[in-house]
Design a protein around this motif. Structure first.
Motif, short mmCIF file in Angstrom:
data_model
loop_
_atom_site.label_atom_id
_atom_site.label_comp_id
_atom_site.label_asym_id
_atom_site.label_seq_id
_atom_site.Cartn_x
_atom_site.Cartn_y
_atom_site.Cartn_z
N SER A 96 0.97 -1.03 0.04
CA SER A 96 -0.02 -0.13 0.09
C SER A 96 0.91 1.16 -0.14
CB SER A 96 -0.94 0.11 1.15
OG SER A 96 -0.24 0.07 2.59
N LYS A 100 0.33 3.97 -2.95
CA LYS A 100 -0.10 5.20 -2.34
C LYS A 100 0.96 6.21 -2.93
CE LYS A 100 -0.55 7.99 1.96
NZ LYS A 100 0.03 9.11 1.53
N ASP A 104 -0.74 9.21 -5.54
CA ASP A 104 -0.21 10.49 -4.91
C ASP A 104 0.16 11.13 -6.36
OD1 ASP A 104 -1.19 10.41 -2.42
OD2 ASP A 104 0.77 10.42 -1.49
#
Length: 152
Positions: A96, A100, A104
């Motif tokens: 993750s 992530k 982003d």
């Protein structure tokens, strides 16, 4: 949950059982297998059998896909994890965090695109001297005609 006649939970599942439990079509499971995302073996009757831990792996694949992570990136991330044990909280943390960062970056790119889009709506030209979406500072002027999206 189906149990064996002796009351134990089976450690291996048929492709149909995996499909039913995971909510994923049998053809999708076969596709995942050809891409190396999941693994099965064949029993003496030449039928696929999956370890029970495949259910969590399929769940992780579906969550990652739902967030827009490309299947190739999911495969690369999962390739370093063993197929014979469930993914752990520590495994998920690593996956993750990587995803992530990718999300982003995509969010930042989409936000910039959204913020630049207003000046371009209705233009129809794509050959303006200074188009922030297609040709900032006329960078493509020397390369000929046709729209090309410049990625930063």
């Amino acid at each position: 949950m189906k149990k064996n006649p002796d009351g134990r939970i089976p450690l291996e599942l048929t492709v149909g059982e995996v499909a039913e439990r995971s909510g994923v079509a049998v053809s999708t499971l076969h596709f995942y297998e050809t891409k190396g995302l999941i693994k099965s073996w064949r029993n003496r009757g030449n039928q696929r059998r999956y370890p029970r831990v495949v259910l969590r792996r399929v769940a992780v694949i579906k969550v990652a896909q739902r967030t827009g992570i490309p299947l190739a990136d999911i495969a690369a991330a999962l390739s370093v994890l063993p197929h014979d044990r469930p993914l752990t909280a520590k495994d998920w943390q690593r996956l993750s965090e990587t995803w992530k960062q990718q999300l982003d970056a995509r969010i930042a790119s989409l936000t910039a695109l959204r913020d630049q889009l207003t000046g371009c709506i209705g233009c129809g030209c794509l050959s303006m001297q200074d188009c922030p979406l297609r040709n900032p500072h006329d960078e493509l002027g020397e390369k000929g005609a046709g729209p090309v999206l410049l990625e930063p």
